[in-house]
Design an enzyme around this catalytic site. Structure first.
Site, PDB file in Angstrom:
ATOM      1  N   ASN A  13      -6.070 -23.440  -2.703  1.00 54.01           N
ATOM      2  CA  ASN A  13      -6.649 -22.114  -2.922  1.00 54.01           C
ATOM      3  C   ASN A  13      -5.934 -21.132  -2.001  1.00 54.01           C
ATOM      4  OD1 ASN A  13      -8.213 -19.842  -3.335  1.00 54.01           O
ATOM      5  ND2 ASN A  13      -9.937 -20.581  -2.120  1.00 54.01           N
ATOM      6  N   LYS A  15      -6.133 -17.933  -1.897  1.00 53.53           N
ATOM      7  CA  LYS A  15      -6.887 -16.717  -1.567  1.00 53.53           C
ATOM      8  C   LYS A  15      -5.965 -15.500  -1.758  1.00 53.53           C
ATOM      9  CE  LYS A  15      -9.824 -19.482   1.372  1.00 53.53           C
ATOM     10  NZ  LYS A  15     -10.660 -19.552   2.575  1.00 53.53           N
ATOM     11  N   HIS A  99     -17.126 -19.527  -4.822  1.00 57.84           N
ATOM     12  CA  HIS A  99     -16.642 -19.683  -3.456  1.00 57.84           C
ATOM     13  C   HIS A  99     -17.490 -18.835  -2.511  1.00 57.84           C
ATOM     14  CE1 HIS A  99     -13.977 -19.626   0.035  1.00 57.84           C
ATOM     15  NE2 HIS A  99     -13.360 -20.670  -0.483  1.00 57.84           N
ATOM     16  N   GLU A 101     -16.788 -16.987  -0.100  1.00 55.47           N
ATOM     17  CA  GLU A 101     -16.278 -15.631   0.146  1.00 55.47           C
ATOM     18  C   GLU A 101     -16.664 -14.689  -0.984  1.00 55.47           C
ATOM     19  OE1 GLU A 101     -12.529 -17.469   2.649  1.00 55.47           O
ATOM     20  OE2 GLU A 101     -12.194 -16.665   0.647  1.00 55.47           O
ATOM     21  N   GLU A 171     -17.963 -27.166   0.231  1.00 52.06           N
ATOM     22  CA  GLU A 171     -17.307 -26.408   1.288  1.00 52.06           C
ATOM     23  C   GLU A 171     -18.349 -25.877   2.272  1.00 52.06           C
ATOM     24  OE1 GLU A 171     -13.117 -24.784   0.078  1.00 52.06           O
ATOM     25  OE2 GLU A 171     -14.672 -23.358  -0.409  1.00 52.06           O
ATOM     26  N   GLY A 177     -11.891 -21.821   6.965  1.00 52.86           N
ATOM     27  CA  GLY A 177     -10.988 -20.923   7.671  1.00 52.86           C
ATOM     28  C   GLY A 177     -11.234 -20.832   9.159  1.00 52.86           C
ATOM     29  N   SER A 217     -11.373 -26.517   5.683  1.00 52.15           N
ATOM     30  CA  SER A 217     -10.357 -26.872   6.681  1.00 52.15           C
ATOM     31  C   SER A 217      -9.854 -28.303   6.558  1.00 52.15           C
ATOM     32  CB  SER A 217     -10.865 -26.605   8.106  1.00 52.15           C
ATOM     33  OG  SER A 217     -11.121 -25.224   8.293  1.00 52.15           O
TER      34      SER A 217
END
Length: 257
Positions: A13, A15, A99, A101, A171, A177, A217
């Site tokens: 991914n 991003k 996701h 985010e 996740e 991140g 991560s």
């Protein structure tokens, strides 16, 4: 991993990283260096503007191209949005949905995520549905209850036949991140619980055949330990997927017996 019942999938991914020209360089290097062993599927989820370049170069390779988002409507007055049909027409195979985010920064609710799942399935795309708890929820001990709710809400109205095309990505928000990673045991516990929820919703056969990835991560140094967990069937890779060598190392790890 359990290859007897389900597919191992390593997905990158990106991003909001890499231009189309950078995508071309990365894709050519990746294609040329892929291992011959074919024990895992590979997906590269790139920004919209990079999709044509990625598809062109990776078309005859083992790497499928994915998108990072879509709109739930087929068309309409939604400036700046992309429909599932537009992605399918570009030969996109996968799309990330839900996701953290997107949930946090763009206010995507469980209802919106459910609509996007249906839009993707109706267009023939394979959704990668993301679920995960934040640090507060983990500290309160409600991780499994929270993720169970996310799954039930996102998959409402999804048939057993459609569920065969859905990939789940666990996740933990506190690990995305940040450089922090769930221990292999923590990842394995939650992925096993996810499979348990799927068993209740769809039965044992669908549950054991569903690919459940770990994100948060995963990198070239911890992938082996995470992938040793019975219910971890691959990874949704962020930062490490931006580096060809690191991404290839993870793929190599997933290809091992």
């Amino acid at each position: 991993m359990n290859r007897k019942y389900r597919k191992t999938i390593i997905a990158g991914n990106w991003k909001m990283h890499k231009t189309a020209s950078q995508t071309k360089v990365f894709a050519e290097r990746l294609k040329g260096a892929l291992p011959r062993v074919k024990r895992c599927s590979i997906v590269l989820c790139v920004p919209y503007v990079d999709i044509p370049a990625a598809v062109k170069i990776l078309k005859d390779s083992r790497v499928a191209v994915g998108a990072q988002n879509l709109h739930w409507e087929a068309s309409g007055p939604f400036t700046g949005e992309i429909s599932a049909a537009m992605l399918a027409d570009l030969d996109v195979k996968y799309v990330i949905i839900g996701h953290s985010e997107r949930r946090e920064y763009f206010g995507e609710s469980d209802l919106i995520i459910n609509k996007k799942i249906h839009a993707a399935l109706n267009a023939g795309l394979r959704p990668i549905l993301c679920v995960g708890e934040d640090l507060e929820q983990r500290d309160l001990g409600v991780t499994l209850e929270f993720i169970s709710y996310q799954l039930k809400a996102a998959l409402a109205g999804v048939s057993s036949e459609e569920m065969r095309r859905v990939v789940i990505a666990y996740e933990p928000i506190w690990a995305i991140g940040t450089g922090n990673t769930a221990t292999p045991e923590q990842a394995g516990e939650v992925c096993a619980a996810i499979r348990g929820v799927l068993r209740k919703l769809y039965g044992a056969r669908i549950a054991r055949s569903t690919t459940i990835q770990y994100g948060g991560s995963m990198n070239e140094t911890n992938a082996e330990a995470l992938l040793r967990q019975e219910d971890v069937d691959g990874g949704l890779i962020g930062t490490a997927a931006l580096d060809t060598e690191k991404f290839l190392q993870i793929i190599q790890t997933a290809n091992q017996d």
